[in-house]
Write a protein that holds these residues in place. Structure first.
Motif, short mmCIF file in Angstrom:
data_model
loop_
_atom_site.label_atom_id
_atom_site.label_comp_id
_atom_site.label_asym_id
_atom_site.label_seq_id
_atom_site.Cartn_x
_atom_site.Cartn_y
_atom_site.Cartn_z
N LYS A 135 -11.43 1.03 3.55
CA LYS A 135 -10.36 0.04 3.31
C LYS A 135 -10.93 -1.30 2.85
O LYS A 135 -10.32 -1.97 2.01
CB LYS A 135 -9.51 -0.13 4.57
CG LYS A 135 -8.55 1.02 4.77
CD LYS A 135 -7.48 0.70 5.77
CE LYS A 135 -6.45 1.83 5.79
NZ LYS A 135 -5.36 1.58 6.73
N SER A 168 -12.22 -0.80 -0.74
CA SER A 168 -11.15 -0.61 -1.72
C SER A 168 -10.15 -1.77 -1.71
O SER A 168 -9.01 -1.62 -2.14
CB SER A 168 -10.44 0.73 -1.47
OG SER A 168 -9.86 0.73 -0.18
N THR A 169 -10.56 -2.90 -1.21
CA THR A 169 -9.82 -4.18 -1.26
C THR A 169 -8.50 -4.17 -0.48
O THR A 169 -7.61 -4.96 -0.75
CB THR A 169 -9.50 -4.62 -2.72
OG1 THR A 169 -8.45 -3.79 -3.24
CG2 THR A 169 -10.70 -4.56 -3.62
N GLN A 170 -8.40 -3.29 0.52
CA GLN A 170 -7.17 -3.27 1.30
C GLN A 170 -7.28 -4.10 2.57
O GLN A 170 -6.26 -4.43 3.18
CB GLN A 170 -6.84 -1.84 1.72
CG GLN A 170 -6.61 -0.89 0.57
CD GLN A 170 -6.36 0.50 1.11
OE1 GLN A 170 -5.47 0.71 1.90
NE2 GLN A 170 -7.17 1.45 0.70
N LEU A 171 -8.50 -4.37 2.97
CA LEU A 171 -8.73 -5.01 4.26
C LEU A 171 -9.85 -6.04 4.10
O LEU A 171 -10.84 -5.78 3.42
CB LEU A 171 -9.15 -3.92 5.26
CG LEU A 171 -9.32 -4.27 6.71
CD1 LEU A 171 -7.97 -4.59 7.34
CD2 LEU A 171 -9.94 -3.08 7.46
N MET A 172 -9.67 -7.19 4.74
CA MET A 172 -10.70 -8.23 4.66
C MET A 172 -11.79 -7.97 5.70
O MET A 172 -11.47 -7.64 6.85
CB MET A 172 -10.07 -9.60 4.94
CG MET A 172 -9.20 -10.10 3.84
SD MET A 172 -10.13 -10.53 2.36
CE MET A 172 -10.42 -12.23 2.66
N VAL A 214 -15.89 -8.23 -3.19
CA VAL A 214 -14.63 -7.70 -2.68
C VAL A 214 -13.65 -8.81 -2.27
O VAL A 214 -12.44 -8.67 -2.41
CB VAL A 214 -14.92 -6.73 -1.51
CG1 VAL A 214 -13.73 -6.62 -0.59
CG2 VAL A 214 -15.27 -5.37 -2.04
N ILE A 215 -14.20 -9.92 -1.80
CA ILE A 215 -13.31 -10.99 -1.33
C ILE A 215 -12.78 -11.83 -2.49
O ILE A 215 -11.59 -12.06 -2.60
CB ILE A 215 -14.03 -11.88 -0.29
CG1 ILE A 215 -14.40 -11.03 0.93
CG2 ILE A 215 -13.15 -13.06 0.14
CD1 ILE A 215 -15.30 -11.72 1.91
N ALA A 244 -11.32 -9.32 -6.11
CA ALA A 244 -10.60 -8.07 -5.80
C ALA A 244 -9.83 -7.53 -7.02
O ALA A 244 -9.79 -6.32 -7.24
CB ALA A 244 -9.66 -8.30 -4.64
N ARG A 270 -9.82 -3.73 -8.44
CA ARG A 270 -8.61 -2.90 -8.37
C ARG A 270 -8.30 -2.20 -9.69
O ARG A 270 -7.70 -1.13 -9.70
CB ARG A 270 -7.42 -3.76 -7.94
CG ARG A 270 -7.48 -4.10 -6.47
CD ARG A 270 -6.44 -5.10 -6.07
NE ARG A 270 -6.54 -5.37 -4.64
CZ ARG A 270 -6.19 -6.50 -4.07
NH1 ARG A 270 -5.70 -7.49 -4.79
NH2 ARG A 270 -6.31 -6.66 -2.77
N ILE A 321 -10.49 1.20 -9.56
CA ILE A 321 -10.59 2.12 -8.41
C ILE A 321 -9.25 2.84 -8.15
O ILE A 321 -8.21 2.43 -8.67
CB ILE A 321 -11.00 1.38 -7.12
CG1 ILE A 321 -9.95 0.33 -6.73
CG2 ILE A 321 -12.37 0.75 -7.27
CD1 ILE A 321 -10.15 -0.25 -5.34
N VAL A 330 -7.43 5.33 -4.67
CA VAL A 330 -7.69 5.89 -3.34
C VAL A 330 -6.73 7.04 -3.00
O VAL A 330 -5.62 7.08 -3.51
CB VAL A 330 -7.54 4.84 -2.19
CG1 VAL A 330 -8.47 3.68 -2.37
CG2 VAL A 330 -6.11 4.38 -2.05
N PRO A 355 -5.23 7.90 0.49
CA PRO A 355 -5.26 7.38 1.86
C PRO A 355 -5.36 8.49 2.90
O PRO A 355 -4.91 9.61 2.66
CB PRO A 355 -3.92 6.65 1.98
CG PRO A 355 -3.05 7.23 0.93
CD PRO A 355 -3.92 7.79 -0.14
#
Lengths: 251, 306
Positions: free
Chosen positions: B52, B55-59, B72-73, B76, B80, B83, B85, B87
């Motif tokens: 996550k 894949s830029t879903q979570l910090m 990534v931060i 992003a 995106r 990529i 995903v 899930p």
């Protein structure tokens, strides 16, 4: 480049709206009817007790309530997509912009409201109340309500951890904003001190505009302009709030 | 962090959830581009958290991670675009068809209509979903639903695919089919696949490189052979029952107890001896080659949950 991005976003909105709105709606048309049931019942009882003079309020309330209910249901759709289906994750980890996703979902939900809105338009036309000004006012008012409550629905969807939380929120919000404020009844019935709600609560603003345009009440031009401005500001604030709180990536 | 030929480079990556749960505890990892990389670990080990974040879903809470050369931060959006995903435990929408899932997702990602149509038909055929293309997902079996999600991600033109337990619940034949598609994507199209899986056989068959994560830390990494060699043994003797003590078995090699079963990791030369001893003491015994699962069990200490 910028034009290409905008074109892509519009196509993206259409794809998401089709996927979540038109495709499933074609397979379960009953979805769209329930939004109109409560407003039609209100119309019936208001006509029964208030007579033909109060039909204008009931119609305005009907337009607003159908739109609010469908817009708020965005919270369930978005939360279901995130918590249960997890398709939300596929959109986050993709070139799809948060705004494209939210507008697509909001449009998909609003498509379910279309038959209800059309029903009220047919009734308004049958009662020979529909004028170009009223039509334009209804469209404008409903767009502002759609924006504001879709944003509210989406933001709530990002905060819940269990879908069951939403089963109670949807009816509470719909009741609070479309039954209590002056949506189905004239603003003048409220005490003087409370009449400012017409400029603060989006449903009251939208309904007041329709009340005036349908001829149920007369208002000074100044109030008319103020209401249009208030509705536009409410939608703008909602969009600004959304842009700051999409919670696209979780912290 | 070096970028050339590297798909993902993480350094001291940490993630602490709001309740104080440490999901990643200083993960440093380099994943080469154009390869299949598997991240293995028990439930709650931190696999999905890593996916996550990457894949830029979570910090992340701390540390650095670059994906395809982008931070990534701060970058992003650039990641995106490149990529896709699948899930973990995702489900398709029941009132939509597999065709609609793949096609509309590709359009939403910005692919042209004709290309989206072509790719949708192609992936549905490859994954043997063509016959169900216009069947509602509500009428599909669990396996076909899972295949729909996998097809949706694989049909994209993403350079880097994150597949979080993509074959869970699939039958062996479908799993092999998906492995073939994944191999084609990497070996012929040069794409990178990051896979999390509970199936050791899957990781062993498919991966160019693996990492084992346990309680938020990487405990082993490298090529499959390289990781397998961490055990310093070539055979596994499985002993069930009998009167053998762990102390006795310890003389031959590393011993891991899994419920009633005891696994002894030995050289080929000692395998016969251990089996003989076990049979003498009334136990059942079998010998097999060391696999990735053995390394996993040995490092993580317990068997995999099914």
């Amino acid at each position: 480049m910028r034009t290409e991005e905008i074109r892509r976003s519009i196509v993206g909105v259409a794809a998401i709206a089709w996927f979540y709105g038109i495709a499933p709606l074609r397979r379960n048309i009953y979805w769209s009817f329930h939004y109109a049931l409560a407003p039609l019942a209100f119309l019936f009882f208001i006509y029964l007790y208030g007579g033909s003079g109060s039909v204008g309020y009931a119609l305005a309330g009907g337009f607003v309530m159908v739109t609010v209910t469908a817009s708020v249901s965005m919270e369930t759709e978005a939360a279901f997509n995130r918590i249960v289906l997890k398709l939300h994750e596929m959109y986050v980890a993709s070139p799809v912009r948060p705004l494209t996703y939210v507008i697509g979902l909001a449009l998909a939900n609003q498509l379910s409201a279309a038959p209800g809105v059309a029903t009220f338009l047919v009734i308004t036309t049958a009662l020979t109340l529909l004028t170009p000004l009223l039509f334009f006012t209804i469209i404008f008012s409903l767009i502002t309500v759609w924006i504001t409550f879709s944003v509210l629905g989406y933001i709530i969807s990002t905060l819940v951890r269990d879908l069951r939380d939403l089963w109670t929120w949807s009816p509470i919000i719909t009741g609070l904003v479309s039954v209590l404020p002056p949506v189905f009844y004239p603003l003048e019935l409220l005490p003087e001190a409370l009449r400012g709600v017409a400029y603060i609560i989006p449903t009251a603003t939208a309904a007041r505009l329709v009340h005036i345009a349908i001829g149920a009440v007369t208002a000074a031009q100044q109030e008319w302009i103020l209401l249009w401005t208030a509705a536009a500001i409410q939608s703008t604030i909602a969009i600004a709030v959304l842009l700051r709180n999409t919670r696209w990536r979780i912290t | 962090m070096s970028l050339d030929g590297v798909a993902v480079a993480a350094e001291g990556l940490r993630k602490i959830y709001s309740g104080g749960v440490v999901a990643l505890d200083g993960v440093s990892l380099e994943i080469r581009a154009g390869r299949i990389f598997s991240l293995l670990g028990r439930n709650g080990a931190g696999k999905t958290t890593f996916v996550k974040i990457a894949s830029t879903q979570l910090m992340p809470s701390a540390g650095r991670i670059e994906v395809l050369g982008y931070d990534v931060i701060t970058e992003a959006d650039k990641i995106r675009r490149r990529i896709a995903v699948v899930p973990q435990e995702g489900r398709p929408a029941l009132l939509n068809t597999p065709y609609e899932h793949v096609y509309h997702y590709l359009i939403a990602r910005g692919m042209g209509l004709w290309e989206a149509r072509r790719r949708t038909k192609q992936i549905l055929d490859v994954l043997e979903l063509g016959g169900y293309a216009n069947t509602l997902c509500s009428q599909l079996s669990g396996g076909l639903r899972q295949r729909t999600l996998v097809a949706t991600a694989l049909a994209t033109d993403a350079e880097l695919l994150f597949l979080d337990e993509p074959t869970i619940g699939l039958d062996a034949i479908t799993r092999i089919k998906i492995w073939d598609v994944i191999r084609t994507l990497t070996h012929e199209e040069g794409r990178t696949v990051i896979l999390t899986t509970h199936y050791m056989e899957e990781a062993e068959t498919l991966s160019d490189a693996v990492a084992i994560i346990d309680r938020g830390r990487i405990v082993a990494r490298g090529g499959v052979d390289e990781v397998r060699s961490l055990l310093h043994s070539s055979a596994r003797v499985e002993v069930i029952g009998g009167s053998l003590t762990l102390e006795e078995l310890n003389r031959y090699g590393k011993v891991v107890r899994l419920g009633e079963t005891v696994r002894v990791y030995v050289d080929d030369s000692h395998a016969r001896e251990v089996v003989g001893l076990a049979l003498e003491r009334g136990a059942r015994a079998s010998v097999s080659r060391v696999t990735l699962e053995d390394v996993f069990v040995s490092l993580v200490g317990e068997g995999l949950e099914s």
